[in-house]
Design a protein around this motif. Structure first.
Motif, PDB file in Angstrom:
ATOM      1  N   ASP A 118       7.592   1.694  11.457  1.00 34.58           N
ATOM      2  CA  ASP A 118       6.092   1.843  12.020  1.00 34.58           C
ATOM      3  C   ASP A 118       5.144   2.387  11.002  1.00 34.58           C
ATOM      4  O   ASP A 118       4.255   1.558  11.120  1.00 34.58           O
ATOM      5  CB  ASP A 118       6.372   2.545  13.016  1.00 34.58           C
ATOM      6  CG  ASP A 118       7.041   1.317  14.729  1.00 34.58           C
ATOM      7  OD1 ASP A 118       7.435   0.689  14.099  1.00 34.58           O
ATOM      8  OD2 ASP A 118       7.317   2.781  15.188  1.00 34.58           O
ATOM      9  N   ILE A 119       4.888   2.728  10.757  1.00 39.71           N
ATOM     10  CA  ILE A 119       4.579   4.194   9.552  1.00 39.71           C
ATOM     11  C   ILE A 119       3.868   3.196   8.796  1.00 39.71           C
ATOM     12  O   ILE A 119       3.179   2.526   8.067  1.00 39.71           O
ATOM     13  CB  ILE A 119       5.027   5.242   8.979  1.00 39.71           C
ATOM     14  CG1 ILE A 119       5.558   6.159  10.479  1.00 39.71           C
ATOM     15  CG2 ILE A 119       4.053   5.418   8.023  1.00 39.71           C
ATOM     16  CD1 ILE A 119       5.926   6.868  10.077  1.00 39.71           C
ATOM     17  N   GLN A 120       5.708   1.931   8.107  1.00 40.62           N
ATOM     18  CA  GLN A 120       5.180   1.154   6.847  1.00 40.62           C
ATOM     19  C   GLN A 120       4.453   0.097   7.370  1.00 40.62           C
ATOM     20  O   GLN A 120       3.706  -0.599   6.481  1.00 40.62           O
ATOM     21  CB  GLN A 120       7.057   1.025   6.130  1.00 40.62           C
ATOM     22  CG  GLN A 120       7.561   1.829   5.756  1.00 40.62           C
ATOM     23  CD  GLN A 120       8.352   1.306   4.933  1.00 40.62           C
ATOM     24  OE1 GLN A 120       8.708   0.741   3.554  1.00 40.62           O
ATOM     25  NE2 GLN A 120      10.132   1.574   5.225  1.00 40.62           N
ATOM     26  N   LEU A 121       4.477  -0.198   8.417  1.00 38.79           N
ATOM     27  CA  LEU A 121       3.527  -1.710   9.346  1.00 38.79           C
ATOM     28  C   LEU A 121       2.169  -1.407   9.042  1.00 38.79           C
ATOM     29  O   LEU A 121       1.362  -2.068   8.541  1.00 38.79           O
ATOM     30  CB  LEU A 121       4.298  -2.179  10.475  1.00 38.79           C
ATOM     31  CG  LEU A 121       3.730  -3.071  10.719  1.00 38.79           C
ATOM     32  CD1 LEU A 121       3.377  -3.838  10.064  1.00 38.79           C
ATOM     33  CD2 LEU A 121       3.611  -3.627  12.181  1.00 38.79           C
ATOM     34  N   SER A 122       1.984   0.002   9.624  1.00 37.75           N
ATOM     35  CA  SER A 122       0.278   0.897   9.737  1.00 37.75           C
ATOM     36  C   SER A 122      -0.556   0.728   8.344  1.00 37.75           C
ATOM     37  O   SER A 122      -0.853   0.506   8.301  1.00 37.75           O
ATOM     38  CB  SER A 122       0.431   1.864  10.431  1.00 37.75           C
ATOM     39  OG  SER A 122       1.016   2.180  11.945  1.00 37.75           O
ATOM     40  N   GLN A 162      -1.300  -3.073   7.166  1.00 36.48           N
ATOM     41  CA  GLN A 162      -2.104  -3.238   8.356  1.00 36.48           C
ATOM     42  C   GLN A 162      -3.842  -2.531   7.903  1.00 36.48           C
ATOM     43  O   GLN A 162      -4.790  -2.821   8.419  1.00 36.48           O
ATOM     44  CB  GLN A 162      -2.295  -2.454   9.956  1.00 36.48           C
ATOM     45  CG  GLN A 162      -0.720  -4.148  10.632  1.00 36.48           C
ATOM     46  CD  GLN A 162      -0.163  -3.546  11.662  1.00 36.48           C
ATOM     47  OE1 GLN A 162      -0.175  -2.621  12.217  1.00 36.48           O
ATOM     48  NE2 GLN A 162      -0.496  -4.179  12.528  1.00 36.48           N
ATOM     49  N   TYR A 163      -3.251  -1.058   7.393  1.00 38.92           N
ATOM     50  CA  TYR A 163      -4.470  -0.506   6.992  1.00 38.92           C
ATOM     51  C   TYR A 163      -5.132  -0.809   5.834  1.00 38.92           C
ATOM     52  O   TYR A 163      -6.524  -1.457   6.144  1.00 38.92           O
ATOM     53  CB  TYR A 163      -4.996   0.672   6.506  1.00 38.92           C
ATOM     54  CG  TYR A 163      -5.098   1.517   6.101  1.00 38.92           C
ATOM     55  CD1 TYR A 163      -6.980   1.624   7.047  1.00 38.92           C
ATOM     56  CD2 TYR A 163      -6.092   1.683   4.726  1.00 38.92           C
ATOM     57  CE1 TYR A 163      -8.001   1.922   5.995  1.00 38.92           C
ATOM     58  CE2 TYR A 163      -6.344   2.161   3.970  1.00 38.92           C
ATOM     59  CZ  TYR A 163      -7.526   2.727   4.665  1.00 38.92           C
ATOM     60  OH  TYR A 163      -9.062   3.440   3.955  1.00 38.92           O
ATOM     61  N   SER A 209      -7.014  -4.426   6.950  1.00 40.02           N
ATOM     62  CA  SER A 209      -8.380  -4.326   7.563  1.00 40.02           C
ATOM     63  C   SER A 209      -9.779  -4.180   6.689  1.00 40.02           C
ATOM     64  O   SER A 209     -10.362  -4.135   7.170  1.00 40.02           O
ATOM     65  CB  SER A 209      -7.885  -2.895   8.799  1.00 40.02           C
ATOM     66  OG  SER A 209      -8.132  -1.425   7.865  1.00 40.02           O
TER      67      SER A 209
END
Length: 311
Positions: free
Chosen positions: A2-6, A9-10, A13
């Motif tokens: 989840d952290i890696q995905l975030s 995604q950052y 963005s």
């Protein structure tokens, strides 16, 4: 995860046309055509020993990287929900660790080891970090892939550099042969087409280095015995630049010719050989092809320079 995905995604963005172009340039700077041209020019024209050290570092790291990738078989983030990856055409193979990152780290760490200048340390650090981050910005690797690409690139480059220096100074070629045998044994466990190709590069590099060092011994420095001997220093510099240009063009053109002939010719050989296990035969032919190409670049091209009195 989840952290890696975030994190991915950052980066996704904050994308904009300027950043897209910037990080594309960073990632392209460590791809095969660019690395081949820079390393070949260094080896053939600037300093043979520098070029050899860079070559061993790069090929060694690529071989290790490919073996780790084919062992773990980690999937890339490409195609995952919420992720839009860029430049996926060059994101081949498995994800862990990042090949672009490890290659860039290997190249720039080698440059820093060779020259040991403050400005090179700064430039190298910027390039290493930027190329790793570019793989996250493009969303073709997970953060852990990049972190280990940096780590492996630094550790193995330092190790390979020390091994090369020892072998080169003491002419202990048996050490390289022993290392090659270990990687060949690994090939039987991995049974990977991509690994067989890089193993061919490593084989051609080691055999080419030994043959060149024992029998060819071409030189790139200003202490070469040149047939052109003008008293004017500026003329000498121009003569050196002209010889280097001829070397580079001759080397690249003939290397490309050897690669193309082998790439085109191998399928015909497969057709002529009537074997049941065509997959195994293709791997062997790929191994031979990459071995010959690297051997020619390391030993064949320098022999050509000596034949044309360009050394």
């Amino acid at each position: 995860m989840d952290i890696q995905l975030s994190i991915l995604q950052y980066f996704q963005s904050i994308r904009n046309p300027i950043l897209n172009m910037t990080f594309l340039l960073f990632t392209i700077s460590t791809e095969l055509p660019v690395i081949v041209l820079i390393t070949a020019f260094t080896y053939w024209c600037i300093n043979k020993k520098y070029g050899q050290k860079i070559l061993f570092s790069l090929v060694g790291n690529i071989t290790i990287n490919t073996s780790i990738k084919d062992f773990f078989k980690a999937p890339r983030p490409i195609g995952m929900k919420g992720i839009e990856s860029l430049r996926v055409s060059t994101a081949t193979g498995y994800s862990f660790p990042s090949g672009h990152t490890q290659t860039a780290t290997s190249f720039w760490t080698s440059i820093m080891i060779i020259f040991r200048k403050t400005w090179i340390y700064i430039l190298g650090t910027i390039m290493i970090l930027s190329i790793g981050i570019s793989r996250l910005y493009l969303a073709v690797h997970w953060p852990i892939d990049v972190i280990f690409g940096w780590t492996f690139g630094i550790i193995f480059t330092i190790l390979i550099s020390k091994i090369f220096d020892y072998v080169d100074e003491n002419k202990k070629y048996s050490i390289f042969i022993f290392i090659l045998i270990l990687f060949i044994i690994i090939a039987f466990f991995l049974n990977s087409e991509s690994y067989i190709k890089v193993l061919g590069l490593l084989t051609g590099l080691i055999l080419g280095y030994i043959i060149e060092d024992k029998f060819i011994q071409f030189e790139t420095g200003n202490n070469n015995k040149q047939t052109i001997n003008f008293s004017n220093r500026q003329t000498k510099k121009r003569s050196r630049a002209f010889i280097n240009l001829i070397r580079f063009i001759l080397g690249i053109l003939t290397l490309a010719l050897v690669y193309i002939l082998l790439k085109v010719g191998m399928p015909y050989i497969l057709e002529l050989i009537e074997l049941k296990n065509l997959d195994f035969t293709k791997k062997i032919l790929d191994y031979i092809r990459y071995t010959i190409v690297m051997f020619y670049g390391v030993a064949g091209v320098p022999a050509l320079f000596k034949a044309f009195k360009l050394s």
